[in-house]
Design an enzyme around this catalytic site. Structure first.
Site, PDB file in Angstrom:
ATOM      1  N   THR A  80     -11.180   6.096  36.439  1.00 52.92           N
ATOM      2  CA  THR A  80     -12.728   6.395  36.318  1.00 52.92           C
ATOM      3  C   THR A  80     -13.574   5.997  37.659  1.00 52.92           C
ATOM      4  OG1 THR A  80     -12.587   6.260  33.875  1.00 52.92           O
ATOM      5  CG2 THR A  80     -14.732   5.890  34.837  1.00 52.92           C
ATOM      6  N   PHE A 131     -17.035   5.036  38.708  1.00 53.42           N
ATOM      7  CA  PHE A 131     -18.443   4.669  38.468  1.00 53.42           C
ATOM      8  C   PHE A 131     -19.647   4.625  39.582  1.00 53.42           C
ATOM      9  CE2 PHE A 131     -15.225   2.660  35.845  1.00 53.42           C
ATOM     10  CZ  PHE A 131     -15.711   2.684  34.684  1.00 53.42           C
TER      11      PHE A 131
END
Ligand SMILES: O=C(O)C(=O)C[C@]1(C(=O)O)C=C[C@@H](O)C=C1
Length: 361
Positions: free
Chosen positions: A261, A263
């Site tokens: 992921t 960010f």
């Protein structure tokens, strides 16, 4: 020499090295205090946190690393030393998508080190608001996942927020099945964020075909719910297992092994050039044939590589779609600056969301 004597000899060396390391780390910390004094003397709008300088230092450490420790490992150690040095200058307040134990908190600590104070918020919009109000120095929000794609809420917030992107963090995501149940067969319900449920769909289909899947707002909330229900499990991180005293019933249940992921670090300003940077922007053009091709041609003209493009409905009524575009290079670099000038002339909307160092850790 006996093996005990050999051990004692090496441990003596380790003690001497530790004393020297401690002296050097403290000397480095005093230098950071001197840096703070110089910054303070300059007065207005002091920037204690310098993302470009930190990225430069971490990259150099990785390059200079003679081994046997891995480059990532030494960079992590120096990340923590710098974090402690910065806390001496100014303790940073970092807002993240909570509650405690979420991957976003892990991303915040990976990026800033453990000497910052992290504050959980219940929604991405709350983080933007708190950073805009100055209650937090920076915020950390998820933006895209390699399995499930973009986090639309974050992209939507950039359409209206004046905040800029000061950094990016990538995190390898591992999901585990957590529960207080003694056996997997006792599990009737599985709680998690909808993206995590989707990332483990294949595994859940095979191992728990009859359990109900219930989407909740965060994985940490899921862990909290599972802690209070012996027939429930959560798909969440190891940190959540520790925090809510759950047993790890099955490890690494994500379908894609390379699940990561990304960010973004948001703040009142972006980062000065670090040598290896990215620029993110929001673009929009008229909904007509060839418009997107024309919109993006300034990047091609300047030989700039685009690392990401996402489209979102604008919700403003004026334009049908806006495009979130990431390119390699800093907005102050001549080629990127030239492309942006061209874009401003051609696009209905061209909002630079910030330039920032490419993730080092
Ligand atoms: O060089 C600076 O401006 C510092 O404040 C020192 C230092 C460091 O420890 O090296 C600390 C915090 C900054 O974010 C960058 C670097």
């Amino acid at each position: 020499m006996t093996s005990d004597e050999q051990l004692n000899q090496v441990r003596e060396r380790i003690n001497t090295i530790d004393a020297e390391l401690l002296r050097l780390i403290c000397e480095r910390a005093s230098c950071a205090q001197d840096v703070a004094k110089i910054k303070d003397a300059h007065g207005e709008a002091v920037k204690y946190y310098r993302p470009e300088r930190e990225a430069e230092i971490l990259r150099r450490i990785k390059l200079q690393n003679p081994g046997p420790l891995d480059g990532e490992e030494v960079a992590r150690l120096f990340r923590e030393i710098m974090s402690a040095c910065l806390a001496l200058e100014k303790p940073l307040e970092i807002g993240y998508l909570g509650p405690a134990g979420t991957f976003t908190q892990a991303a915040a600590l990976k990026h800033f080190g453990h000497s910052v104070h992290t504050q959980p918020f219940g929604a991405i919009s709350d983080i933007f608001r708190e950073v805009e109000a100055g209650a937090c120095d920076y915020g950390v929000v998820p933006v895209e996942n390699s399995t499930e794609g973009v986090v639309n809420h974050t992209l939507d917030m950039f359409m209206r927020s004046p905040l800029l992107i000061a950094g990016e963090v990538t995190l390898r995501i591992h999901h585990h099945l957590l529960s207080t149940a003694t056996e997997i067969g006792a599990i009737r319900r599985v709680y998690s964020h909808q993206q995590s449920l989707a990332q483990c769909r294949g595994w859940l289909d095979r191992a728990l075909p009859n359990a109900e899947r219930i989407a909740v707002s965060t994985n940490a909330d899921a862990a909290k719910l599972a802690a209070g229900d012996p027939q429930a499990a959560a798909v969440a991180s190891e940190a959540a297992a520790e925090l809510y005293s759950l047993r790890v019933m099955a490890q690494r249940i994500e379908d894609e092994p390379g699940n990561t992921t990304r960010f973004l670090v948001i703040g009142p300003e972006d980062s000065p050039p670090s040598g290896h940077d990215k620029t993110s922007m929001l673009l929009s053009c008229r909904n007509e044939a060839g418009a997107l091709h024309r919109l993006l041609s300034p990047f091609a003209n300047q030989g700039i590589s685009m690392t990401r493009i996402e489209s979102r409905p604008s919700r403003q009524g004026v334009w049908d779609y806006v495009f979130f575009v990431d390119v390699s290079g800093h907005r102050a670099a001549p080629d990127v600056a030239k492309a942006i000038t061209e874009l401003r002339g051609a696009a209905n909307l061209c909002k630079v969301l910030g330039s920032y160092p490419e993730a080092v850790l």
